[in-house]
Write a protein that holds these residues in place. Structure first.
Motif, PDB file in Angstrom:
ATOM      1  N   MET A   1      31.878   4.508 102.680  1.00  0.00           N
ATOM      2  CA  MET A   1      32.351   5.518 101.721  1.00  0.00           C
ATOM      3  C   MET A   1      31.347   6.662 101.663  1.00  0.00           C
ATOM      4  SD  MET A   1      33.209   5.113  97.633  1.00  0.00           S
ATOM      5  CE  MET A   1      34.396   3.810  97.897  1.00  0.00           C
ATOM      6  N   GLY A   2      31.852   7.879 101.790  1.00  0.00           N
ATOM      7  CA  GLY A   2      30.970   9.027 101.778  1.00  0.00           C
ATOM      8  C   GLY A   2      30.492   9.387 100.380  1.00  0.00           C
ATOM      9  N   LEU A   3      29.561  10.318 100.315  1.00  0.00           N
ATOM     10  CA  LEU A   3      28.961  10.712  99.049  1.00  0.00           C
ATOM     11  C   LEU A   3      30.001  11.249  98.071  1.00  0.00           C
ATOM     12  CD1 LEU A   3      26.505  11.382  97.232  1.00  0.00           C
ATOM     13  CD2 LEU A   3      26.285  13.546  98.481  1.00  0.00           C
ATOM     14  N   LEU A   4      30.841  12.156  98.506  1.00  0.00           N
ATOM     15  CA  LEU A   4      31.817  12.772  97.601  1.00  0.00           C
ATOM     16  C   LEU A   4      32.855  11.755  97.146  1.00  0.00           C
ATOM     17  CD1 LEU A   4      32.355  16.245  99.310  1.00  0.00           C
ATOM     18  CD2 LEU A   4      30.769  15.615  97.476  1.00  0.00           C
ATOM     19  N   GLU A   5      33.252  10.861  98.021  1.00  0.00           N
ATOM     20  CA  GLU A   5      34.202   9.818  97.646  1.00  0.00           C
ATOM     21  C   GLU A   5      33.590   8.898  96.593  1.00  0.00           C
ATOM     22  OE1 GLU A   5      37.984   8.277  97.847  1.00  0.00           O
ATOM     23  OE2 GLU A   5      37.176  10.010  98.939  1.00  0.00           O
ATOM     24  N   LYS A   6      32.325   8.594  96.753  1.00  0.00           N
ATOM     25  CA  LYS A   6      31.613   7.743  95.791  1.00  0.00           C
ATOM     26  C   LYS A   6      31.526   8.413  94.425  1.00  0.00           C
ATOM     27  CE  LYS A   6      28.931   3.922  95.406  1.00  0.00           C
ATOM     28  NZ  LYS A   6      29.375   2.562  95.784  1.00  0.00           N
ATOM     29  N   LEU A   7      31.299   9.719  94.422  1.00  0.00           N
ATOM     30  CA  LEU A   7      31.161  10.450  93.153  1.00  0.00           C
ATOM     31  C   LEU A   7      32.476  10.554  92.381  1.00  0.00           C
ATOM     32  CD1 LEU A   7      28.738  13.348  94.156  1.00  0.00           C
ATOM     33  CD2 LEU A   7      28.322  11.650  92.368  1.00  0.00           C
ATOM     34  N   LYS A   8      33.597  10.323  93.044  1.00  0.00           N
ATOM     35  CA  LYS A   8      34.877  10.411  92.351  1.00  0.00           C
ATOM     36  C   LYS A   8      34.991   9.357  91.252  1.00  0.00           C
ATOM     37  CE  LYS A   8      37.641  12.418  96.088  1.00  0.00           C
ATOM     38  NZ  LYS A   8      38.771  12.174  97.054  1.00  0.00           N
ATOM     39  N   THR A   9      34.354   8.219  91.447  1.00  0.00           N
ATOM     40  CA  THR A   9      34.523   7.111  90.498  1.00  0.00           C
ATOM     41  C   THR A   9      33.215   6.538  89.978  1.00  0.00           C
ATOM     42  OG1 THR A   9      34.664   5.596  92.392  1.00  0.00           O
ATOM     43  CG2 THR A   9      36.742   6.427  91.475  1.00  0.00           C
ATOM     44  N   ASN A  10      32.086   7.100  90.412  1.00  0.00           N
ATOM     45  CA  ASN A  10      30.805   6.486  90.054  1.00  0.00           C
ATOM     46  C   ASN A  10      29.787   7.498  89.549  1.00  0.00           C
ATOM     47  OD1 ASN A  10      30.808   3.483  91.280  1.00  0.00           O
ATOM     48  ND2 ASN A  10      31.941   4.842  92.654  1.00  0.00           N
ATOM     49  N   MET A  11      28.932   7.028  88.634  1.00  0.00           N
ATOM     50  CA  MET A  11      27.706   7.739  88.298  1.00  0.00           C
ATOM     51  C   MET A  11      26.669   7.362  89.339  1.00  0.00           C
ATOM     52  SD  MET A  11      28.201   9.442  85.424  1.00  0.00           S
ATOM     53  CE  MET A  11      26.487   9.803  85.032  1.00  0.00           C
ATOM     54  N   LEU A  12      26.000   8.349  89.911  1.00  0.00           N
ATOM     55  CA  LEU A  12      24.986   8.079  90.922  1.00  0.00           C
ATOM     56  C   LEU A  12      23.623   8.558  90.447  1.00  0.00           C
ATOM     57  CD1 LEU A  12      26.770   8.952  94.307  1.00  0.00           C
ATOM     58  CD2 LEU A  12      26.586   6.748  93.129  1.00  0.00           C
ATOM     59  N   THR A  13      22.610   7.791  90.851  1.00  0.00           N
ATOM     60  CA  THR A  13      21.237   8.108  90.486  1.00  0.00           C
ATOM     61  C   THR A  13      20.492   8.628  91.708  1.00  0.00           C
ATOM     62  OG1 THR A  13      21.237   6.343  88.833  1.00  0.00           O
ATOM     63  CG2 THR A  13      19.103   7.205  89.501  1.00  0.00           C
ATOM     64  N   ALA A  14      19.917   9.818  91.576  1.00  0.00           N
ATOM     65  CA  ALA A  14      19.111  10.386  92.663  1.00  0.00           C
ATOM     66  C   ALA A  14      17.645  10.034  92.442  1.00  0.00           C
ATOM     67  CB  ALA A  14      19.311  11.889  92.720  1.00  0.00           C
ATOM     68  N   ASP A  15      16.832  10.367  93.404  1.00  0.00           N
ATOM     69  CA  ASP A  15      15.398  10.085  93.256  1.00  0.00           C
ATOM     70  C   ASP A  15      14.735  11.120  92.368  1.00  0.00           C
ATOM     71  OD1 ASP A  15      15.362  12.264  94.922  1.00  0.00           O
ATOM     72  OD2 ASP A  15      14.420  11.260  96.628  1.00  0.00           O
ATOM     73  N   GLY A  16      13.421  11.001  92.222  1.00  0.00           N
ATOM     74  CA  GLY A  16      12.658  11.934  91.394  1.00  0.00           C
ATOM     75  C   GLY A  16      11.744  12.790  92.248  1.00  0.00           C
ATOM     76  N   ALA A  17      10.648  13.208  91.651  1.00  0.00           N
ATOM     77  CA  ALA A  17       9.762  14.160  92.314  1.00  0.00           C
ATOM     78  C   ALA A  17       8.984  13.519  93.456  1.00  0.00           C
ATOM     79  CB  ALA A  17       8.803  14.752  91.292  1.00  0.00           C
ATOM     80  N   MET A  18       8.847  14.258  94.528  1.00  0.00           N
ATOM     81  CA  MET A  18       7.966  13.887  95.625  1.00  0.00           C
ATOM     82  C   MET A  18       6.593  14.512  95.408  1.00  0.00           C
ATOM     83  SD  MET A  18       7.479  12.418  98.661  1.00  0.00           S
ATOM     84  CE  MET A  18       9.090  12.053  99.339  1.00  0.00           C
ATOM     85  N   GLY A  19       6.587  15.820  95.085  1.00  0.00           N
ATOM     86  CA  GLY A  19       5.328  16.537  94.926  1.00  0.00           C
ATOM     87  C   GLY A  19       4.452  15.984  93.828  1.00  0.00           C
ATOM     88  N   THR A  20       5.058  15.514  92.731  1.00  0.00           N
ATOM     89  CA  THR A  20       4.283  14.969  91.605  1.00  0.00           C
ATOM     90  C   THR A  20       3.461  13.772  92.050  1.00  0.00           C
ATOM     91  OG1 THR A  20       5.870  15.723  89.957  1.00  0.00           O
ATOM     92  CG2 THR A  20       4.478  13.857  89.351  1.00  0.00           C
ATOM     93  N   ILE A  21       4.078  12.903  92.844  1.00  0.00           N
ATOM     94  CA  ILE A  21       3.364  11.702  93.292  1.00  0.00           C
ATOM     95  C   ILE A  21       2.282  12.070  94.300  1.00  0.00           C
ATOM     96  CG2 ILE A  21       3.634   9.492  94.482  1.00  0.00           C
ATOM     97  CD1 ILE A  21       6.410   9.302  93.253  1.00  0.00           C
ATOM     98  N   LEU A  22       2.603  12.984  95.222  1.00  0.00           N
ATOM     99  CA  LEU A  22       1.585  13.420  96.180  1.00  0.00           C
ATOM    100  C   LEU A  22       0.414  14.076  95.470  1.00  0.00           C
ATOM    101  CD1 LEU A  22       3.886  14.865  99.001  1.00  0.00           C
ATOM    102  CD2 LEU A  22       2.653  12.678  99.001  1.00  0.00           C
ATOM    103  N   TYR A  23       0.719  14.849  94.419  1.00  0.00           N
ATOM    104  CA  TYR A  23      -0.331  15.499  93.616  1.00  0.00           C
ATOM    105  C   TYR A  23      -1.217  14.460  92.952  1.00  0.00           C
ATOM    106  CZ  TYR A  23      -2.287  18.766  90.132  1.00  0.00           C
ATOM    107  OH  TYR A  23      -3.118  19.524  89.346  1.00  0.00           O
ATOM    108  N   SER A  24      -0.601  13.356  92.490  1.00  0.00           N
ATOM    109  CA  SER A  24      -1.374  12.284  91.841  1.00  0.00           C
ATOM    110  C   SER A  24      -2.281  11.576  92.834  1.00  0.00           C
ATOM    111  CB  SER A  24      -0.434  11.281  91.180  1.00  0.00           C
ATOM    112  OG  SER A  24       0.239  10.486  92.147  1.00  0.00           O
ATOM    113  N   TYR A  25      -1.937  11.667  94.136  1.00  0.00           N
ATOM    114  CA  TYR A  25      -2.784  11.093  95.174  1.00  0.00           C
ATOM    115  C   TYR A  25      -3.945  12.007  95.537  1.00  0.00           C
ATOM    116  CZ  TYR A  25       1.080   7.798  96.187  1.00  0.00           C
ATOM    117  OH  TYR A  25       2.057   6.827  96.122  1.00  0.00           O
ATOM    118  N   GLY A  26      -3.973  13.201  94.948  1.00  0.00           N
ATOM    119  CA  GLY A  26      -5.019  14.161  95.270  1.00  0.00           C
ATOM    120  C   GLY A  26      -4.697  15.031  96.466  1.00  0.00           C
TER     121      GLY A  26
END
Length: 619
Positions: A1-26
């Motif tokens: 099932m593709g992304l748009l088909e999935k969104l027709k009937t579901n709430m989807l959770t995306a990821d969060g920040a990449m830069g924030t974690i890299l920043y925390s690594y210094g």
């Protein structure tokens, strides 16, 4: 099932920040380079978000375009970085079957002039082609403050591919873009251009993101998305931090769902814990299919109060208009300045112009002195404003203050860099160029803040722009004039000109323009002053003849003054025939020299009027 088909009937959770974690690594260098030099770090972060419950992850390619990579000298690595990022994300998502989005970040902020749309679309195409070669489940366009750029990007990509497009705007103020367009209108326009998912990300935390989406009606076909920041940012010990509990972010996800959002992730400051909290709250819920939006009370923007004086550019289209520059003091004694301004105005000039810390040296604020001239002496001030000394906040505050004081005549200039002035170690701000400042001032004239928020009332500025004709290729300078006209310049004020031939050349090069030009005339005081201007001041050049004439005066002050005035009168003879606008720059508070030139101009104009009357009477 593709992304748009999935969104027709579901709430989807995306990821969060990449830069924030890299920043925390210094890590404080090019994040996208890590796709090659440290791919295991990027894959580990992807896996952490997947473990937290993310249904969707995005590639580490936010700045992987030639324009942004050029900051690091890596503009030749676009293909390498994007293809590697897609491989890393696909590898991380393979076991769980998460969707992978190829991320493309916005380029423009307030400074539109840094990159043209053609340049942006060129680098966009390059990046998109390499991302699409990895067969992503969609393309994510995020952190676009400039709607023109995002609209052009969606249009371009829709012609390039049928891959789902998620288009997200960023706002300075809840519910309004920086061009004044409402969020609701913006998202529906993006849908019409072909975006499959439309939404918001970055800058605002959950509270203001929810507030902004309250005014958004559900799109007809597209789905809504939101990736707020964890909170408003703070600074602790010189480091950027976001204060937000993950559970609060998760509860906010429920409220975002109530606004019709189906795809919820996180932006700056969010971590796997925030995404875990979102998944916990919405993972088993169905999306809303209906929403009632309560119309927001419309704030009426009041018309600007009419100027008591005719705008200078309108007067200069019809008749002689004289403005005289008088520098505000470097010290706190304003006596000579006020005396000079009163005598100049009494002589019949139209405005006293005041530079904004000319040559990057501190003087009494021209806002303060302009207010004194206007309120105490009823003298019309024309205030210069530079991009050098004020950031965007300061620029808008300064301009709003000028409007409140009734000072509506402005010259927008870039400003000399601080290294030429009294404090060479000071910071030159330059958040915007003079062209962008022109656009922003005209935006204030529409009653819209730099952030896009209503000001409830229109400003009423008449805006001049600077013109330096003392260049080898005048046609290039004229092209800049034309760009400034497009940005909103009402008229131009030139640098001092010291040859009749140059004035004639300016006329021939600009006679196709209807925008008035004020020719700069600055009387010379002695040979040292002349050589300083010629050799050290940017934008000013003297002819050999003028230098020889001033050199012949030696150390005789009176003779040098008389010669300087005579040279200026000869220039005025030519300028006055070709241009209505004359701009006299007073040297070293020698307003006696400016007064003599004003008197000369007035006499010329009286003689011309008498001659015209005589001809008419004779006929």
């Amino acid at each position: 099932m593709g992304l748009l088909e999935k969104l027709k009937t579901n709430m989807l959770t995306a990821d969060g920040a990449m830069g924030t974690i890299l920043y925390s690594y210094g890590i404080d260098y090019c994040n996208e380079e890590l796709n090659i030099v440290r791919p295991e770090i990027i894959e580990k972060i992807h896996q952490e978000y997947i473990t937290a419950g993310a249904d969707i992850i995005q590639t580490n390619t936010y700045s992987a375009n030639a324009i942004k990579l050029a900051r690091y000298g890596l503009e030749g690595n676009v293909k390498q970085f994007n293809e590697a990022a897609m491989q890393i994300a696909k590898r991380a998502a393979a076991p769980g079957g998460q969707f992978v989005l190829g991320t493309i970040g916005g380029i423009r902020g307030i400074r539109k002039m840094d990159s043209s749309l053609d340049e942006i679309l060129s680098v966009l195409n390059e990046q998109a082609v390499h991302l699409l070669s990895g067969n992503p489940d969609g393309l994510l366009l995020e952190t676009y403050y400039d709607f023109e750029e995002l609209a052009a990007t969606v249009t371009h990509l829709r012609k390039l591919t049928d891959t789902p497009i998620i288009a997200q705007v960023s706002m300075h103020e809840p519910g309004i873009l920086q061009n004044g367009l409402s969020l609701n209108d913006a998202l529906h326009q993006l849908e019409a251009l072909g975006a499959d998912v439309v939404g918001v990300n970055c800058r605002l935390g959950p509270h203001h993101t929810i507030q902004a989406l309250e005014e958004v009606t559900l799109p007809k076909k597209a789905f809504l998305s939101a990736s707020p920041n964890a909170s408003l940012l703070d600074i602790e010990d010189g480091r950027i931090v976001y204060e937000s509990e993950a559970d609060y972010f998760g509860r906010a996800a429920l409220l975002l769902r109530e606004e019709g959002v189906r795809l919820i992730g996180g932006c700056c400051g969010t971590t796997p814990k925030h995404i875990e909290a979102v998944k916990k709250r919405i993972g088993n819920l169905a999306p809303l299919t209906k929403k009632t939006v309560t119309p927001k009370k419309v704030i009426v923007i009041q018309e600007a109060e009419p100027n008591k004086n005719e705008p200078l550019h309108k007067k200069a289209l019809k008749e002689r208009t004289i403005i005289v520059e008088l520098d505000t003091p470097r010290h706190l004694d304003t006596t000579v300045f006020m005396e000079g301004a009163k005598k100049l105005y009494a002589a019949g000039i139209d405005a006293v112009t005041m530079a904004d810390n000319s040559l990057a040296s501190p003087r009494i604020s021209n806002m303060a002195m302009g207010s004194m001239l206007k309120l105490q002496e009823n003298i019309r001030p024309l205030a210069h404003i530079t991009c050098r000394d004020h950031n965007l906040i300061g620029l808008q505050s300064h301009l709003m203050g000028l409007d409140a004081l009734g000072i509506h005549d402005i010259l927008a200039v870039t400003g000399d860099p601080t290294k030429v002035g009294d404090f060479p170690g000071a910071t030159s701000v330059y958040d915007v160029s003079s062209m962008e400042l022109l656009q922003l001032i005209k935006q204030l004239n529409e009653g819209i803040s730099f952030s896009g928020k209503t000001l409830r009332k229109k400003a009423n500025f008449s805006v001049a722009a600077a013109f330096n004709p003392n260049v080898r290729l005048l046609d290039r300078a004229v092209k800049r004039l034309e760009k400034k006209i497009d940005c909103g310049a009402d008229y131009f004020i030139t640098q001092p000109v010291y040859t009749k031939e140059k004035i004639e050349e300016i006329y021939e090069a600009t006679k196709h323009l209807s925008t008035p030009i004020f020719i700069g005339i600055m009387p010379l005081t002695n040979i040292r002053n002349s050589e300083f201007l010629h050799n050290e001041v940017p934008g000013i050049k003297l002819s050999d003849e003028v230098l020889d004439r001033m050199r012949a005066c030696g150390e005789d002050r009176e003779r040098a003054t008389a010669e300087g005035i005579q040279i200026s009168k000869e220039l005025i003879d030519t300028a006055g025939e070709l241009f209505n606008g004359i701009y006299i720059i007073t040297p070293f508070f020698r307003y006696d020299m400016s007064l003599e030139l004003i008197s000369y101009i007035k006499e010329i104009d009286r003689k011309k009027a008498r001659d015209n009357n005589y001809v008419q009477t004779s006929n």
